[in-house]
Design a protein around this motif. Structure first.
Motif, PDB file in Angstrom:
ATOM      1  N   VAL A 193       0.898  -1.173   0.209  1.00  0.00           N
ATOM      2  CA  VAL A 193      -0.068  -0.022  -0.029  1.00  0.00           C
ATOM      3  C   VAL A 193       0.828   1.264  -0.003  1.00  0.00           C
ATOM      4  O   VAL A 193       0.563   2.217  -0.827  1.00  0.00           O
ATOM      5  N   ARG A 194       1.905   1.222   0.650  1.00  0.00           N
ATOM      6  CA  ARG A 194       2.978   2.359   0.845  1.00  0.00           C
ATOM      7  C   ARG A 194       3.532   2.700  -0.468  1.00  0.00           C
ATOM      8  O   ARG A 194       3.767   3.731  -0.876  1.00  0.00           O
ATOM      9  N   ILE A 195       3.732   1.446  -1.107  1.00  0.00           N
ATOM     10  CA  ILE A 195       4.429   1.551  -2.570  1.00  0.00           C
ATOM     11  C   ILE A 195       3.580   2.101  -3.399  1.00  0.00           C
ATOM     12  O   ILE A 195       3.720   3.016  -4.268  1.00  0.00           O
ATOM     13  N   LEU A 196       2.107   1.761  -3.350  1.00  0.00           N
ATOM     14  CA  LEU A 196       1.190   2.195  -4.304  1.00  0.00           C
ATOM     15  C   LEU A 196       1.001   4.013  -4.216  1.00  0.00           C
ATOM     16  O   LEU A 196       0.435   4.617  -5.157  1.00  0.00           O
ATOM     17  N   ASN A 197       0.903   4.283  -2.598  1.00  0.00           N
ATOM     18  CA  ASN A 197       0.840   5.781  -2.618  1.00  0.00           C
ATOM     19  C   ASN A 197       2.075   6.370  -2.596  1.00  0.00           C
ATOM     20  O   ASN A 197       2.415   7.545  -2.024  1.00  0.00           O
ATOM     21  N   ASN A 198       3.305   5.828  -3.172  1.00  0.00           N
ATOM     22  CA  ASN A 198       4.646   6.542  -3.366  1.00  0.00           C
ATOM     23  C   ASN A 198       5.114   6.977  -2.022  1.00  0.00           C
ATOM     24  O   ASN A 198       5.829   8.116  -1.999  1.00  0.00           O
ATOM     25  N   GLN A 199       5.016   6.029  -1.077  1.00  0.00           N
ATOM     26  CA  GLN A 199       5.335   6.403   0.173  1.00  0.00           C
ATOM     27  C   GLN A 199       6.827   5.657   0.503  1.00  0.00           C
ATOM     28  O   GLN A 199       6.889   4.626  -0.102  1.00  0.00           O
ATOM     29  N   LYS A 200       7.735   6.257   1.431  1.00  0.00           N
ATOM     30  CA  LYS A 200       8.748   5.443   1.663  1.00  0.00           C
ATOM     31  C   LYS A 200       8.563   4.182   2.381  1.00  0.00           C
ATOM     32  O   LYS A 200       7.715   4.202   3.302  1.00  0.00           O
ATOM     33  N   ILE A 201       9.029   3.251   1.976  1.00  0.00           N
ATOM     34  CA  ILE A 201       8.927   1.659   2.691  1.00  0.00           C
ATOM     35  C   ILE A 201      10.002   1.402   3.798  1.00  0.00           C
ATOM     36  O   ILE A 201       9.651   0.510   4.507  1.00  0.00           O
TER      37      ILE A 201
END
Length: 444
Positions: free
Chosen positions: A269-277
């Motif tokens: 989900v973080r990847i899809l929201n362009n957030q740092k993982i």
């Protein structure tokens, strides 16, 4: 009393004995499980049979009174009515002093054979064939007969109970059902075709959950994939791509410093929201269930049920992580190949009818299933095939080390940093037979 009346009385006595013998074996031999099923279907007679089994003293006393009384009366009536006719038949051929004795012997033999055949052998064989069906058919008349004989049966039971107490014999019927009893029933069902082979295997595995410990089904320490708090984003992406797991442990610096776990879905989900993982924090790290390695799989299932979790870390007595276990691991133990992912490597590979390649980490229970071994020696001292080899060799095994147990030879094939990676297991009986056949071919 003429011969016709005597025969009618004799037939009545034989029929009475037939009924009592059949009732005795049918009621005593009826299986309680089947009777309960009949009772649940609405047949109240099944409950009466169960009550008779639980309080069988008056039942057995009454039937024995009836059987013995009928047998004695049958002997008296049969001998007195048939003896003159047999004497006349013998006298037609022989008029000596033994004619009367021969006539008596023939009448005795005739009456005895009649009672053995129709009042003992046939009813008991019928009752053994279909005990429950016959038991519910005769239970009402037999209850009336018990009431008639109750005064005399009470006296006989009083004497019998006194003798049992004298010799300290427990007369209570044990109705407890053990695992061996259930296993025997399952084996009978499998042999008769009621249970399919796969179904039989599933049921056996379910019962083994109470005996198998966590280490037999967990992912071992060296195979656990985890993230650290300072894990780089590239490393996390690589692990997600390489290992198709749904949950990953999060540790401080090393595996024994467990903080919690993350769900692969949260990271995606973080990847899809362009957030740092790589910023693992309280919003993504969940509390992890920790369990000791001494629990049985049945106890782990209970922990999963009460905590609503499906993932747990396994800790040993030194507070070190020895592995992780999921609900899926337990289901694989029960269901076997039906739920095992196709891409997962098999721990046991059968090369031919008499040889197997087996990983050292294979649980002993799985080894026993595959090789059809009933019992392993001193199996409380190890949990895997590698542990079995170390226990028998009394050292760290090396390639080509061999252990022979029963009809099997266990040979170490590959060792990786003191860890037994793979073994070759061979059935010795087949090898011996092949060597004999080859020797015979050479001689011929």
């Amino acid at each position: 009393m003429d011969i016709f009346q005597s025969i009618l009385i004799l037939l009545f006595l034989v029929s009475s004995s037939f009924f009592l013998s059949l009732s005795e074996i049918a009621i005593a031999g009826s299986r309680k499980v089947k009777l309960k099923l009949l009772a649940e279907q609405g047949d109240d007679r099944a409950n009466k049979v169960i009550q008779l089994q639980e309080n069988s003293a008056y039942f057995f006393a009454a039937t024995q009174i009836g059987v013995n009384a009928v047998a004695i009366l049958g002997g008296i009536v049969g001998e007195s009515s048939l003896r003159p006719y047999f004497y006349e038949a013998v006298d037609y051929f022989y008029q000596g002093p033994w004619a009367d004795s021969i006539g008596f012997g023939l009448s005795f033999l005739c009456v005895t054979t009649l009672f053995i055949l129709f009042a003992d052998l046939m009813p008991k064989r019928l009752a053994m064939i279909m005990p429950e069906k016959l038991a519910i058919a005769v239970v009402n008349p037999i209850l009336v007969f018990i009431r008639v004989c109750k005064p005399l049966a009470w006296i006989i039971n009083l004497i019998a109970n006194a003798i049992f107490r004298l010799f300290k014999v427990d007369t209570r019927r044990d109705e407890s059902l053990t695992f061996d009893d259930i296993s025997a029933i399952m084996n009978d069902g499998a042999q008769s075709g009621v249970l399919q082979k796969q179904e039989h295997h599933f049921i056996e595995n379910v019962f083994e959950l109470e005996e198998r410990n966590v280490p037999s089904s967990m992912t071992t320490r060296e195979n656990v994939v985890y993230f650290t708090l300072n894990e780089s984003e590239e490393s996390i992406r690589q692990k997600l791509a390489e290992f198709p797991f749904s949950k990953f442990l999060v540790c401080n610096e090393q595996i024994d410093q467990v903080i919690g776990y993350v769900d692969a879905k949260d990271i995606l989900v973080r990847i899809l929201n362009n957030q740092k993982i790589n910023q693992l924090n309280e919003s993504t790290i969940r509390n992890v269930l920790t369990i000791p390695d001494t629990l049985t799989l049945s106890e782990v299932l209970d922990r999963f049920r009460t905590t609503k979790e499906k993932f747990a870390v396994v800790i040993n007595e030194y507070a070190l992580v020895v592995g992780v276990i999921t609900l899926s691991d337990i289901m694989i133990t029960v269901m076997g190949d039906w739920v095992t992912p196709i891409e997962e490597e098999q721990q046991i590979i059968q090369r031919d009818a008499n040889s197997w390649l087996i990983e050292g980490s294979t649980p002993i229970e799985d080894l026993q299933h595959a090789l059809e071994i009933d019992e392993m020696p001193d199996d409380e001292n190890y949990e895997t095939l590698a542990g079995f080899m170390m226990y028998k060799l009394r050292k760290i095994p090396r390639p080509a080390d061999i252990v022979i147990f029963g009809d099997y030879k266990f040979e170490v094939v590959d060792v990786d940093h003191y860890r037994i990676d793979q073994l070759l297991v061979t059935r010795l009986i087949k090898q011996a037979d092949e060597e004999i056949e080859q020797q015979q071919e050479k001689e011929s």
